[in-house]
Design a protein around this motif. Structure first.
Motif, short mmCIF file in Angstrom:
data_model
loop_
_atom_site.label_atom_id
_atom_site.label_comp_id
_atom_site.label_asym_id
_atom_site.label_seq_id
_atom_site.Cartn_x
_atom_site.Cartn_y
_atom_site.Cartn_z
N TRP A 80 33.20 37.97 -33.11
CA TRP A 80 34.43 38.32 -32.42
C TRP A 80 34.70 39.82 -32.44
O TRP A 80 34.30 40.52 -33.35
CB TRP A 80 35.62 37.59 -33.02
CG TRP A 80 35.50 36.11 -32.94
CD1 TRP A 80 34.93 35.38 -31.93
CD2 TRP A 80 35.95 35.16 -33.90
NE1 TRP A 80 35.00 34.04 -32.21
CE2 TRP A 80 35.63 33.88 -33.42
CE3 TRP A 80 36.59 35.28 -35.11
CZ2 TRP A 80 35.95 32.72 -34.11
CZ3 TRP A 80 36.91 34.12 -35.79
CH2 TRP A 80 36.59 32.87 -35.30
N VAL A 81 35.46 40.28 -31.43
CA VAL A 81 35.88 41.68 -31.38
C VAL A 81 36.87 41.96 -32.52
O VAL A 81 37.53 41.06 -33.02
CB VAL A 81 36.55 42.03 -30.03
CG1 VAL A 81 35.56 41.92 -28.89
CG2 VAL A 81 37.78 41.20 -29.77
N ASN A 82 36.93 43.23 -32.94
CA ASN A 82 37.93 43.71 -33.89
C ASN A 82 38.03 42.84 -35.15
O ASN A 82 39.11 42.43 -35.56
CB ASN A 82 39.29 43.83 -33.19
CG ASN A 82 40.25 44.71 -33.95
OD1 ASN A 82 39.84 45.64 -34.65
ND2 ASN A 82 41.52 44.44 -33.82
N THR A 83 36.89 42.58 -35.76
CA THR A 83 36.82 41.68 -36.91
C THR A 83 35.97 42.31 -38.01
O THR A 83 34.94 42.92 -37.72
CB THR A 83 36.17 40.33 -36.49
OG1 THR A 83 36.94 39.77 -35.43
CG2 THR A 83 36.11 39.36 -37.64
N ASP A 84 36.38 42.16 -39.26
CA ASP A 84 35.54 42.59 -40.38
C ASP A 84 34.40 41.59 -40.53
O ASP A 84 34.63 40.38 -40.53
CB ASP A 84 36.35 42.65 -41.68
CG ASP A 84 37.29 43.84 -41.71
OD1 ASP A 84 36.96 44.87 -41.11
OD2 ASP A 84 38.35 43.74 -42.34
N ARG A 111 33.30 46.77 -39.26
CA ARG A 111 34.28 46.23 -38.31
C ARG A 111 33.68 46.28 -36.91
O ARG A 111 33.14 47.29 -36.49
CB ARG A 111 35.57 47.02 -38.36
CG ARG A 111 36.68 46.36 -37.55
CD ARG A 111 38.05 46.67 -38.16
NE ARG A 111 39.07 45.86 -37.57
CZ ARG A 111 39.50 44.71 -38.07
NH1 ARG A 111 38.98 44.23 -39.18
NH2 ARG A 111 40.45 44.03 -37.48
N THR A 112 33.80 45.17 -36.19
CA THR A 112 33.27 45.09 -34.84
C THR A 112 34.11 45.94 -33.89
O THR A 112 35.29 46.21 -34.15
CB THR A 112 33.24 43.64 -34.34
OG1 THR A 112 34.56 43.11 -34.33
CG2 THR A 112 32.34 42.77 -35.21
N PRO A 113 33.53 46.36 -32.77
CA PRO A 113 34.28 47.15 -31.80
C PRO A 113 35.42 46.34 -31.17
O PRO A 113 35.47 45.11 -31.28
CB PRO A 113 33.25 47.52 -30.73
CG PRO A 113 31.95 46.96 -31.16
CD PRO A 113 32.15 46.16 -32.38
N LEU A 114 36.30 47.05 -30.48
CA LEU A 114 37.45 46.41 -29.84
C LEU A 114 37.09 45.71 -28.55
O LEU A 114 37.84 44.85 -28.06
CB LEU A 114 38.54 47.45 -29.57
CG LEU A 114 39.13 48.13 -30.81
CD1 LEU A 114 40.09 49.23 -30.40
CD2 LEU A 114 39.83 47.12 -31.69
N GLU A 115 35.97 46.08 -27.95
CA GLU A 115 35.56 45.52 -26.66
C GLU A 115 34.27 44.71 -26.81
O GLU A 115 33.41 45.05 -27.62
CB GLU A 115 35.33 46.65 -25.65
CG GLU A 115 36.56 47.47 -25.35
CD GLU A 115 37.65 46.66 -24.67
OE1 GLU A 115 37.33 45.79 -23.84
OE2 GLU A 115 38.84 46.90 -24.96
N ASP A 123 35.07 38.41 -26.98
CA ASP A 123 36.52 38.37 -27.07
C ASP A 123 36.92 36.90 -27.02
O ASP A 123 36.92 36.29 -25.96
CB ASP A 123 37.15 39.16 -25.92
CG ASP A 123 38.66 39.27 -26.04
OD1 ASP A 123 39.27 38.44 -26.75
OD2 ASP A 123 39.23 40.19 -25.43
N LYS A 125 39.81 35.97 -24.66
CA LYS A 125 39.41 36.00 -23.26
C LYS A 125 38.57 34.77 -22.92
O LYS A 125 38.75 34.16 -21.88
CB LYS A 125 38.62 37.27 -22.96
CG LYS A 125 38.25 37.41 -21.50
CD LYS A 125 37.53 38.71 -21.23
CE LYS A 125 37.13 38.79 -19.78
NZ LYS A 125 36.33 39.97 -19.48
#
Length: 103
Positions: free
Chosen positions: A7-11, A60-64, A91, A94
């Motif tokens: 997933w995006v924005n995840t540790d 941490r994964t990117p936001l996109e 995402d 999404k």
């Protein structure tokens, strides 16, 4: 090879197994993870002859959403069976909304 979905924005913790030879304080092993232009070094990975040890890094994964490749290198005794790790950053919100609109 199949990309691991994350997933995006995840540790995230990414780990590899290091083996081969023997790694000790006199002959240390270092594992480097190259992720999106940043190199994370894990030093002093020790294990006895004939055994193995996990080396891991938290990032941490990117936001996109995107496809990524993580390069793993081992310095010193030993090696890892995975020198390249493919991940697919998704995402989840999404993907869920697309599932609902397609029903």
């Amino acid at each position: 090879t199949c990309a691991l979905p994350i997933w995006v924005n995840t540790d995230v913790i990414t780990a590899v197994t290091v083996s081969g030879g023997q790694s000790d304080p006199d002959h240390p092993t270092r594992v480097s993870f190259s992720i999106e232009g940043t190199t994370y070094n894990v030093g002093n990975v020790f294990y006895p002859s004939g055994d193995s040890q996990l080396a891991w890094v938290k990032w941490r994964t990117p936001l996109e959403p995107k496809n990524m490749t993580i390069q793993v290198t081992v310095s010193g005794p030993g090696n890892t069976s995975k020198s390249t790790i493919h991940v697919k950053i998704i995402d989840l919100d999404k993907n869920r909304s697309e599932e609902h609109t397609s029903e």
